[in-house]
Design a protein around this motif. Sequence first.
Motif, PDB file in Angstrom:
ATOM      1  N   ALA A 127       0.837  -1.206   0.000  1.00 20.19           N
ATOM      2  CA  ALA A 127       0.000   0.000   0.000  1.00 20.19           C
ATOM      3  C   ALA A 127       0.871   1.256   0.000  1.00 20.19           C
ATOM      4  O   ALA A 127       0.576   2.226  -0.704  1.00 20.19           O
ATOM      5  CB  ALA A 127      -0.933  -0.004   1.212  1.00 20.19           C
ATOM      6  N   ARG A 128       1.959   1.221   0.767  1.00 19.28           N
ATOM      7  CA  ARG A 128       2.887   2.364   0.820  1.00 19.28           C
ATOM      8  C   ARG A 128       3.436   2.680  -0.554  1.00 19.28           C
ATOM      9  O   ARG A 128       3.483   3.841  -0.970  1.00 19.28           O
ATOM     10  CB  ARG A 128       4.020   2.039   1.797  1.00 19.28           C
ATOM     11  CG  ARG A 128       5.155   3.044   1.813  1.00 19.28           C
ATOM     12  CD  ARG A 128       6.297   2.601   2.726  1.00 19.28           C
ATOM     13  NE  ARG A 128       6.870   1.309   2.401  1.00 19.28           N
ATOM     14  CZ  ARG A 128       7.753   1.095   1.426  1.00 19.28           C
ATOM     15  NH1 ARG A 128       8.148   2.089   0.647  1.00 19.28           N
ATOM     16  NH2 ARG A 128       8.235  -0.110   1.216  1.00 19.28           N
ATOM     17  N   THR A 129       3.822   1.656  -1.300  1.00 19.70           N
ATOM     18  CA  THR A 129       4.406   1.909  -2.619  1.00 19.70           C
ATOM     19  C   THR A 129       3.356   2.413  -3.605  1.00 19.70           C
ATOM     20  O   THR A 129       3.662   3.232  -4.475  1.00 19.70           O
ATOM     21  CB  THR A 129       5.117   0.662  -3.174  1.00 19.70           C
ATOM     22  OG1 THR A 129       4.169  -0.381  -3.397  1.00 19.70           O
ATOM     23  CG2 THR A 129       6.219   0.189  -2.228  1.00 19.70           C
ATOM     24  N   VAL A 130       2.127   1.951  -3.466  1.00 22.59           N
ATOM     25  CA  VAL A 130       1.050   2.445  -4.333  1.00 22.59           C
ATOM     26  C   VAL A 130       0.760   3.909  -4.009  1.00 22.59           C
ATOM     27  O   VAL A 130       0.550   4.730  -4.921  1.00 22.59           O
ATOM     28  CB  VAL A 130      -0.213   1.571  -4.208  1.00 22.59           C
ATOM     29  CG1 VAL A 130      -1.357   2.155  -5.034  1.00 22.59           C
ATOM     30  CG2 VAL A 130       0.078   0.141  -4.658  1.00 22.59           C
ATOM     31  N   VAL A 131       0.782   4.268  -2.728  1.00 23.97           N
ATOM     32  CA  VAL A 131       0.575   5.673  -2.345  1.00 23.97           C
ATOM     33  C   VAL A 131       1.709   6.537  -2.889  1.00 23.97           C
ATOM     34  O   VAL A 131       1.471   7.653  -3.358  1.00 23.97           O
ATOM     35  CB  VAL A 131       0.427   5.828  -0.814  1.00 23.97           C
ATOM     36  CG1 VAL A 131       0.476   7.295  -0.394  1.00 23.97           C
ATOM     37  CG2 VAL A 131      -0.873   5.188  -0.340  1.00 23.97           C
TER      38      VAL A 131
END
Length: 182
Positions: A127-131
């Motif tokens: 999720a962090r990388t998508v954000v």
Amino acid sequence: MKIYTKSGDKGETSLVAGVRVPKFADRVEAYGTCDEANSQIGLALSLLPATDAWQELQDVFHVIQTKLFHVGAELATPEGKKVGWPIKEEDVTFLEEQIDKLDAGLPPLTNFILPGGHPAAAAFHVARTVVRRAERKAVHVAQQEQVNPAVVKYLNRLSDYLFVVARHVNKETGGVEKTLHE
């Protein structure tokens, strides 16, 4: 109301206020990536152990997922149109407070860590990388059109928060936090 409208069958979609754009338009890419991030957060939350111990984190994420929906709405609103739910500096401050709260209970970082550990922690890393990707796309839009600066700040802090949450989940579940091999 039917779920399908057929209005996008020719490769266009509507921004807020009915402005038609190609589905690959920068704004569509930006808010679509926010939607992807929100879905990934939902997946990560579903992987947390089903105990009351996680309720406070679940409650914080209810606020965050709502705000991330608002970020997407802002990015879907063309320049010059009124935004229904603007992101504010206080939303960024909320994330900073949540980061500080969780980070205080974590061991200090002395090396880069690799994403992984407990399945929920690994999902929060995704999720962090998508954000981060959503942030890059929002910055790209902001270089072409007016974008609320708090939107970019919010995405930046959200990715930081997701990193800290992943570490917190690993600490609380006994998930192994691996560092780079030197």
